[in-house]
Enzyme design. Structure first.
Site, PDB file in Angstrom:
ATOM      1  CG  LEU A  77      10.618 -16.382  -3.860  1.00 36.82           C
ATOM      2  CD1 LEU A  77      11.315 -15.590  -2.765  1.00 36.82           C
ATOM      3  CD2 LEU A  77       9.893 -15.443  -4.802  1.00 36.82           C
ATOM      4  CG  ASP A 129      -2.120   0.875   1.097  1.00 39.18           C
ATOM      5  OD1 ASP A 129      -2.370   1.378  -0.024  1.00 39.18           O
ATOM      6  OD2 ASP A 129      -2.809   1.090   2.104  1.00 39.18           O
ATOM      7  CG  HIS A 182      -0.315   2.283  -9.235  1.00 39.33           C
ATOM      8  ND1 HIS A 182      -0.523   1.857  -7.948  1.00 39.33           N
ATOM      9  CD2 HIS A 182      -1.385   3.055  -9.547  1.00 39.33           C
ATOM     10  CE1 HIS A 182      -1.675   2.347  -7.500  1.00 39.33           C
ATOM     11  NE2 HIS A 182      -2.206   3.074  -8.454  1.00 39.33           N
TER      12      HIS A 182
HETATM   13  C1  V0D Z   1       0.366  -2.506  -8.698  1.00 44.01           C
HETATM   14  C2  V0D Z   1       2.376  -2.109  -6.471  1.00 44.01           C
HETATM   15  C3  V0D Z   1       3.852  -6.852  -9.925  1.00 44.01           C
HETATM   16  C4  V0D Z   1       0.944  -2.452  -6.216  1.00 44.01           C
HETATM   17  C5  V0D Z   1       3.137  -3.064  -7.335  1.00 44.01           C
HETATM   18  C6  V0D Z   1      -2.645  -6.129 -11.065  1.00 44.01           C
HETATM   19  C7  V0D Z   1      -0.065  -2.508  -7.289  1.00 44.01           C
HETATM   20  C8  V0D Z   1       2.791  -2.949  -8.746  1.00 44.01           C
HETATM   21  C9  V0D Z   1       2.980  -7.484 -10.747  1.00 44.01           C
HETATM   22  C10 V0D Z   1       3.192  -8.726 -11.468  1.00 44.01           C
HETATM   23  C11 V0D Z   1       1.207  -4.571  -9.790  1.00 44.01           C
HETATM   24  C12 V0D Z   1       4.350  -9.471 -11.291  1.00 44.01           C
HETATM   25  C13 V0D Z   1       4.574 -10.631 -11.981  1.00 44.01           C
HETATM   26  C14 V0D Z   1       3.635 -11.051 -12.872  1.00 44.01           C
HETATM   27  C15 V0D Z   1       2.479 -10.354 -13.066  1.00 44.01           C
HETATM   28  C16 V0D Z   1       2.266  -9.192 -12.374  1.00 44.01           C
HETATM   29  C17 V0D Z   1       1.852  -6.653 -10.761  1.00 44.01           C
HETATM   30  C18 V0D Z   1      -0.216  -5.826 -11.224  1.00 44.01           C
HETATM   31  C19 V0D Z   1       0.009  -4.706 -10.460  1.00 44.01           C
HETATM   32  C20 V0D Z   1      -1.501  -5.983 -11.920  1.00 44.01           C
HETATM   33  F1  V0D Z   1       3.847 -12.179 -13.578  1.00 44.01           F
HETATM   34  N1  V0D Z   1       3.338  -5.717  -9.454  1.00 44.01           N
HETATM   35  N2  V0D Z   1       2.121  -5.573  -9.957  1.00 44.01           N
HETATM   36  N3  V0D Z   1       0.692  -6.777 -11.389  1.00 44.01           N
HETATM   37  N4  V0D Z   1       1.436  -3.439  -9.049  1.00 44.01           N
END
Ligand code: V0D
Length: 251
Positions: free
Chosen positions: A142, A31, A48
């Site tokens: 991991l 968050d 983000h």
């Molecule tokens: C947004 C902060 C990694 C919080 C981090 C819903 C919200 C960045 C992924 C991700 C998001 C990692 C590996 C993968 C697919 C997705 C991610 C979203 C949003 C979409 F194979 N961070 N992250 N996916 N945020």
């Protein structure tokens, strides 16, 4: 002047052993991205994007500490209430993750999994996630669980319905129903429960994240906003967990 450190050995023994009591599974509520951007006069989506690079840093830090599993709350079922432009941006991040970070994750032997309601997501998001899952399925390092379009109450309700359906189909009898059996109907089937939950960004609530799975989990809350959460803060949370466990173990 040469420093004499006659008690160093003793002191080191007192400092908690960083190799012991490593949580096997850590869940994180990431968050504070929007606020991080707001404080800098930037639009929320910039937070983000910055949050995505924090993800990569923390995956590496966790791997280095021999953590086996990391579950990240990236998008909740409640997040659909946000402005459409922000939602669109967030749901494009997996694709960005693929292009920029996936080779790195593969090199680090990370296995990617997803939990949540995938059917309601845009096809492009789903395809990106599926590609990440497929290209890392044989890795045995991991495990990174991406919780997206995830809501714990919905998960429990759906599990209950699926279980009832199996009972009505006579695939399962009511006598066989116990906690362990029910857990098998959740998205997290087969995964160990988180040992540690970290929530960044200052709020102290669960926000419909893993309600069933967190029943015995240690919680660690920090005011640090997710884009500012680095290896240092991660190690601090780990240290807090290790010390708590030690105290409980000593009782
Ligand atoms: C947004 C902060 C990694 C919080 C981090 C819903 C919200 C960045 C992924 C991700 C998001 C990692 C590996 C993968 C697919 C997705 C991610 C979203 C949003 C979409 F194979 N961070 N992250 N996916 N945020």
């Amino acid at each position: 002047m040469v420093m004499k450190v006659p008690f160093l050995k003793n002191r080191n023994e007192k400092v908690h052993d960083r190799k012991q009591n490593i949580p096997e599974h850590i869940a994180i509520i990431m968050d504070g991205n929007g606020r991080w951007a707001g404080k800098r006069g930037m639009p929320r989506f910039a937070g983000h994007k910055e949050g995505l690079s924090s993800v990569v840093k923390i995956v590496k830090a966790a791997d280095k500490c021999k953590v086996k599993m990391l579950t990240l709350y990236t998008f909740s079922t409640e997040n659909w209430k946000r402005p459409k432009r922000e939602i669109d941006f967030i749901l494009k991040l997996p694709k960005e993750f693929l292009h920029v970070y996936l080779p790195d994750m593969i090199a680090n032997n990370v296995r990617i999994e997803a939990i949540g309601n995938m059917e309601e997501l845009p096809v492009s998001t789903r395809e990106a996630i599926q590609f990440a899952i497929n290209s890392t399925k044989d890795n045995d390092g991991l495990q990174l669980n991406i919780a997206l379009n995830y809501g714990s109450k919905q998960e429990i309700m759906n599990a209950m319905k699926d279980m009832f359906a199996d009972i009505l189909d006579s695939k399962l009898s009511l006598d066989e129903v116990d906690e362990q059996h029910f857990s098998g109907y959740l998205h997290t089937a087969g995964m160990p429960n988180p040992d540690l939950l970290i929530r960044t960004g200052g709020e102290k609530r669960l926000s419909n994240f893993l309600l069933w799975q967190l029943a015995y989990t240690e919680f660690c809350f920090t005011d640090v906003l997710w884009p500012d959460f680095s290896e240092k803060e991660f190690m601090e949370a780990l240290g807090e967990y290790q010390q708590r466990k030690r105290r409980y173990g000593g009782l």
